[in-house]
Design a protein around this motif. Structure first.
Motif, PDB file in Angstrom:
ATOM      1  N   LYS A 166       1.749  -5.842  -0.335  1.00  0.00           N
ATOM      2  CA  LYS A 166       0.970  -4.773  -1.209  1.00  0.00           C
ATOM      3  C   LYS A 166       0.536  -3.473  -0.183  1.00  0.00           C
ATOM      4  O   LYS A 166       0.341  -2.441  -0.340  1.00  0.00           O
ATOM      5  N   SER A 167       0.431  -3.963   1.158  1.00  0.00           N
ATOM      6  CA  SER A 167       0.250  -2.890   2.222  1.00  0.00           C
ATOM      7  C   SER A 167       1.517  -1.962   2.515  1.00  0.00           C
ATOM      8  O   SER A 167       1.071  -0.844   3.115  1.00  0.00           O
ATOM      9  N   ALA A 169       2.403   0.280   0.519  1.00  0.00           N
ATOM     10  CA  ALA A 169       1.966   1.728   0.241  1.00  0.00           C
ATOM     11  C   ALA A 169       1.251   2.587   1.223  1.00  0.00           C
ATOM     12  O   ALA A 169       1.149   3.591   1.101  1.00  0.00           O
ATOM     13  N   TYR A 170       0.603   2.058   2.284  1.00  0.00           N
ATOM     14  CA  TYR A 170       0.059   2.720   3.194  1.00  0.00           C
ATOM     15  C   TYR A 170       1.041   3.004   4.357  1.00  0.00           C
ATOM     16  O   TYR A 170       0.489   3.794   5.478  1.00  0.00           O
ATOM     17  N   ASN A 222      -1.542   8.594  -0.917  1.00  0.00           N
ATOM     18  CA  ASN A 222      -0.187   7.572  -1.099  1.00  0.00           C
ATOM     19  C   ASN A 222      -0.118   6.868  -2.508  1.00  0.00           C
ATOM     20  O   ASN A 222       0.708   6.068  -2.750  1.00  0.00           O
ATOM     21  N   LEU A 224      -2.356   5.234  -4.279  1.00  0.00           N
ATOM     22  CA  LEU A 224      -3.325   4.048  -4.597  1.00  0.00           C
ATOM     23  C   LEU A 224      -4.332   4.951  -5.144  1.00  0.00           C
ATOM     24  O   LEU A 224      -4.834   5.811  -4.996  1.00  0.00           O
ATOM     25  N   THR A 225      -5.043   3.941  -6.163  1.00  0.00           N
ATOM     26  CA  THR A 225      -6.507   4.476  -6.522  1.00  0.00           C
ATOM     27  C   THR A 225      -7.471   3.468  -6.053  1.00  0.00           C
ATOM     28  O   THR A 225      -7.273   2.294  -6.228  1.00  0.00           O
ATOM     29  N   VAL A 226      -8.580   3.866  -5.437  1.00  0.00           N
ATOM     30  CA  VAL A 226      -9.491   3.068  -4.819  1.00  0.00           C
ATOM     31  C   VAL A 226     -10.817   3.629  -5.318  1.00  0.00           C
ATOM     32  O   VAL A 226     -11.020   4.467  -6.009  1.00  0.00           O
ATOM     33  N   THR A 242      -6.885  -1.801   4.591  1.00  0.00           N
ATOM     34  CA  THR A 242      -5.581  -2.217   4.071  1.00  0.00           C
ATOM     35  C   THR A 242      -5.606  -3.617   3.579  1.00  0.00           C
ATOM     36  O   THR A 242      -4.574  -4.128   2.631  1.00  0.00           O
ATOM     37  N   ASP A 245      -8.353  -2.580   0.212  1.00  0.00           N
ATOM     38  CA  ASP A 245      -8.527  -1.542  -0.505  1.00  0.00           C
ATOM     39  C   ASP A 245      -9.662  -0.828  -0.596  1.00  0.00           C
ATOM     40  O   ASP A 245      -9.980  -0.028  -1.376  1.00  0.00           O
TER      41      ASP A 245
END
Length: 253
Positions: A166-167, A169-170, A222, A224-226, A242, A245
């Motif tokens: 999943k990382s 995305a960074y 990137n 992603l929603t955080v 990361t 998140d």
């Protein structure tokens, strides 16, 4: 004492000393040739010995790995089982009631990519294989592939984004990443634990409201929603973990 007697006694003295030296030398050689835990043997170090250096216990531990209890295995570790090399994908500790605890491992075969599920006792010895870890810089990503470069040799490497999990995305240009390799083949990859991201979109801070939520959603650059504190605004640079998140703080400017 006559001259002949003195000469005979001198010869006997020399012989005794020579015999004593011979015994000491023999004992030293026996110590070197006798295997023990404290020192390697001459047989294992000498090219003309019956066992080559590659078959010695020292080299075997470097080449094959070390025995560890199954409870210490973590995702990303590489193990050998029944002549096959596997990478640990998931590791779960389970209790079997009176039967005792066990480890449920999901493994990926390094050679063919197939996944298998195996069970081990928590204290069962498992052979962990050493892997090589190297640093790379990310050039760019395209579709499902990351294009990397080794900063010292400038060798380029293409790896699937799945290696980052999943990382992935960074990932961004010039980011330093780490690759774990076995026999020259990439097994897994990781990004830095802390990265700087930009808030692309979030709800503006609401003034005049006495009760405000602790966190609000924010869309990063990137994709992603955080969750971030309510006082942050669109366009701000923040530091994100990361691993989960989570918001760590504002980036230093």
């Amino acid at each position: 004492m006559t001259w002949h007697k003195h000469k005979h006694k001198h010869k006997q003295c020399v012989k005794m000393k020579a015999l004593e030296v011979g015994k000491r030398l023999s004992a030293s050689l026996s110590f070197l040739l006798k295997p023990n835990a404290a020192n390697p043997t001459l047989a294992s170090l000498c090219p003309s010995s019956h066992h080559s250096l590659l078959s010695s216990p020292w080299s075997a531990s470097q080449d094959r790995g070390v025995k560890v209890n199954a409870i210490h295995l973590r995702p990303g570790n590489v193990i050998e089982k029944s002549g096959r090399v596997y990478q640990v994908v998931e590791s779960e500790h389970k209790q079997r009631g009176r039967g005792g605890a066990m480890m449920q491992l999901e493994l990926r075969d390094v050679d063919n990519g197939n996944k298998v599920s195996l069970r081990f006792g928590t204290e069962e010895p498992v052979e962990r294989v050493f892997v090589e870890e190297k640093s790379f810089s990310c050039l760019y990503t395209e579709k499902n592939t990351a294009f990397l470069i080794e900063p010292e040799t400038f060798d380029q490497l293409q790896v699937p984004l799945d290696l980052f999990g999943k990382s992935a995305a960074y990932l961004k240009e010039e980011m330093k990443v780490r690759l774990q390799l076995y026999d020259g083949r990439p097994l897994s990859a990781s990004v830095p634990k802390r990265v700087t991201c930009t808030i692309k979109e979030t709800q503006a801070p609401m003034k005049g409201i006495t009760s405000t939520p602790r966190y609000k959603k924010a869309l990063l650059d990137n994709g992603l929603t955080v969750q971030v504190p309510p006082y942050l605004e669109t366009g701000e640079e923040i530091i994100i973990s990361t691993e989960d998140d989570s918001f760590l703080g504002r980036a230093n400017k």
